[in-house]
Design a protein around this motif. Structure first.
Motif, PDB file in Angstrom:
ATOM      1  N   VAL A  79       0.835  -1.211   0.000  1.00  0.00           N
ATOM      2  CA  VAL A  79       0.000   0.000   0.000  1.00  0.00           C
ATOM      3  C   VAL A  79       0.864   1.254   0.000  1.00  0.00           C
ATOM      4  O   VAL A  79       0.653   2.171  -0.793  1.00  0.00           O
ATOM      5  N   VAL A  80       1.862   1.296   0.878  1.00  0.00           N
ATOM      6  CA  VAL A  80       2.642   2.525   1.038  1.00  0.00           C
ATOM      7  C   VAL A  80       3.592   2.764  -0.130  1.00  0.00           C
ATOM      8  O   VAL A  80       3.655   3.877  -0.661  1.00  0.00           O
ATOM      9  N   PHE A  81       4.337   1.755  -0.551  1.00  0.00           N
ATOM     10  CA  PHE A  81       5.381   1.981  -1.541  1.00  0.00           C
ATOM     11  C   PHE A  81       4.914   1.839  -2.986  1.00  0.00           C
ATOM     12  O   PHE A  81       5.468   2.465  -3.881  1.00  0.00           O
ATOM     13  N   ARG A  82       3.914   0.990  -3.222  1.00  0.00           N
ATOM     14  CA  ARG A  82       3.489   0.781  -4.603  1.00  0.00           C
ATOM     15  C   ARG A  82       2.102   1.337  -4.880  1.00  0.00           C
ATOM     16  O   ARG A  82       1.667   1.357  -6.022  1.00  0.00           O
ATOM     17  N   GLY A  83       1.384   1.715  -3.847  1.00  0.00           N
ATOM     18  CA  GLY A  83       0.060   2.286  -4.028  1.00  0.00           C
ATOM     19  C   GLY A  83      -1.010   1.273  -4.404  1.00  0.00           C
ATOM     20  O   GLY A  83      -2.073   1.645  -4.901  1.00  0.00           O
ATOM     21  N   GLU A  84      -0.761  -0.003  -4.201  1.00  0.00           N
ATOM     22  CA  GLU A  84      -1.726  -1.052  -4.520  1.00  0.00           C
ATOM     23  C   GLU A  84      -2.654  -1.251  -3.331  1.00  0.00           C
ATOM     24  O   GLU A  84      -2.462  -2.126  -2.488  1.00  0.00           O
ATOM     25  N   LEU A  85      -3.695  -0.441  -3.293  1.00  0.00           N
ATOM     26  CA  LEU A  85      -4.600  -0.461  -2.146  1.00  0.00           C
ATOM     27  C   LEU A  85      -5.392  -1.761  -2.073  1.00  0.00           C
ATOM     28  O   LEU A  85      -5.560  -2.335  -0.997  1.00  0.00           O
ATOM     29  N   ARG A  86      -5.859  -2.261  -3.189  1.00  0.00           N
ATOM     30  CA  ARG A  86      -6.684  -3.475  -3.179  1.00  0.00           C
ATOM     31  C   ARG A  86      -5.855  -4.709  -2.791  1.00  0.00           C
ATOM     32  O   ARG A  86      -6.201  -5.431  -1.867  1.00  0.00           O
ATOM     33  N   ASN A  87      -4.751  -4.958  -3.501  1.00  0.00           N
ATOM     34  CA  ASN A  87      -3.927  -6.134  -3.195  1.00  0.00           C
ATOM     35  C   ASN A  87      -3.257  -6.010  -1.829  1.00  0.00           C
ATOM     36  O   ASN A  87      -3.239  -6.957  -1.042  1.00  0.00           O
ATOM     37  N   PHE A  92      -2.808  -7.428   3.850  1.00  0.00           N
ATOM     38  CA  PHE A  92      -2.748  -6.920   5.224  1.00  0.00           C
ATOM     39  C   PHE A  92      -3.865  -7.527   6.068  1.00  0.00           C
ATOM     40  O   PHE A  92      -3.627  -7.946   7.206  1.00  0.00           O
ATOM     41  N   LEU A  93      -5.080  -7.582   5.526  1.00  0.00           N
ATOM     42  CA  LEU A  93      -6.193  -8.164   6.282  1.00  0.00           C
ATOM     43  C   LEU A  93      -5.987  -9.657   6.533  1.00  0.00           C
ATOM     44  O   LEU A  93      -6.359 -10.179   7.586  1.00  0.00           O
ATOM     45  N   LEU A  94      -5.378 -10.352   5.582  1.00  0.00           N
ATOM     46  CA  LEU A  94      -5.035 -11.761   5.788  1.00  0.00           C
ATOM     47  C   LEU A  94      -4.069 -11.902   6.964  1.00  0.00           C
ATOM     48  O   LEU A  94      -4.221 -12.780   7.812  1.00  0.00           O
ATOM     49  N   GLY A  95      -3.069 -11.032   7.021  1.00  0.00           N
ATOM     50  CA  GLY A  95      -2.108 -11.069   8.128  1.00  0.00           C
ATOM     51  C   GLY A  95      -2.745 -10.761   9.463  1.00  0.00           C
ATOM     52  O   GLY A  95      -2.465 -11.416  10.467  1.00  0.00           O
ATOM     53  N   VAL A  96      -3.621  -9.763   9.487  1.00  0.00           N
ATOM     54  CA  VAL A  96      -4.309  -9.414  10.735  1.00  0.00           C
ATOM     55  C   VAL A  96      -5.208 -10.564  11.170  1.00  0.00           C
ATOM     56  O   VAL A  96      -5.287 -10.895  12.363  1.00  0.00           O
ATOM     57  N   ALA A  97      -5.874 -11.209  10.222  1.00  0.00           N
ATOM     58  CA  ALA A  97      -6.734 -12.347  10.559  1.00  0.00           C
ATOM     59  C   ALA A  97      -5.897 -13.511  11.107  1.00  0.00           C
ATOM     60  O   ALA A  97      -6.295 -14.178  12.071  1.00  0.00           O
ATOM     61  N   ALA A  98      -4.735 -13.752  10.527  1.00  0.00           N
ATOM     62  CA  ALA A  98      -3.865 -14.830  11.018  1.00  0.00           C
ATOM     63  C   ALA A  98      -3.369 -14.518  12.420  1.00  0.00           C
ATOM     64  O   ALA A  98      -3.316 -15.409  13.289  1.00  0.00           O
TER      65      ALA A  98
END
Length: 137
Positions: A79-87, A92-98
């Motif tokens: 998100v921060v470096f490449r601007g890919e908000l969707r991917n 990120f949500l997968l990591g938070v869920a794990a």
């Protein structure tokens, strides 16, 4: 005092400057002293003392937490470096869920007493395979 005289306060130096350290490398002295690096390694207990369920839960939590940390940090970087908000957001949500699952599982494992389970399986002959008392005939 003439030019060729040594300084009066200067000590006599050996011909070999490292000669004063040679006694440290005496082979007889090494045999007397214990190896200082031998105490650096931790004592690792035998894994046979650990109940099987606890052993599996520990390594499962290690893998889950590693996955969660990796996915959450990778998602933020996307998100921060490449601007890919969707991917990046999905990763990120997968990591938070794990990580949330690992926290829930940790609390569940912490409340489980694995020592009593092992002793109950060995000494409890009055129950069947499913833990129910035998039927009276």
């Amino acid at each position: 005092m003439s030019d060729g005289d040594p300084w009066p306060d200067e000590p006599e130096e050996p011909t070999n400057p490292g000669e004063k350290y040679l006694d440290r490398f005496d082979p007889e002295r090494e045999a007397e002293e214990p190896d200082p690096e031998a105490d650096l390694a931790p004592d690792i207990p035998d894994e046979s003392n650990v109940p099987e369920g606890l052993f599996r839960a520990f390594w499962g939590l290690v893998a889950t937490i590693n996955l969660g940390l990796f996915a959450a940090s990778l998602g933020l970087m996307l998100v921060v470096f490449r601007g890919e908000l969707r991917n990046g957001g999905a990763v990120f949500l997968l990591g938070v869920a794990a990580l949330a699952y690992a926290g829930w599982k940790y609390r569940e494992v912490q409340s489980t007493d694995y020592d009593d389970d092992a002793e109950a399986d060995e000494g409890d002959a009055d129950t069947d395979a499913e833990g129910r008392p035998p039927a009276d005939d």
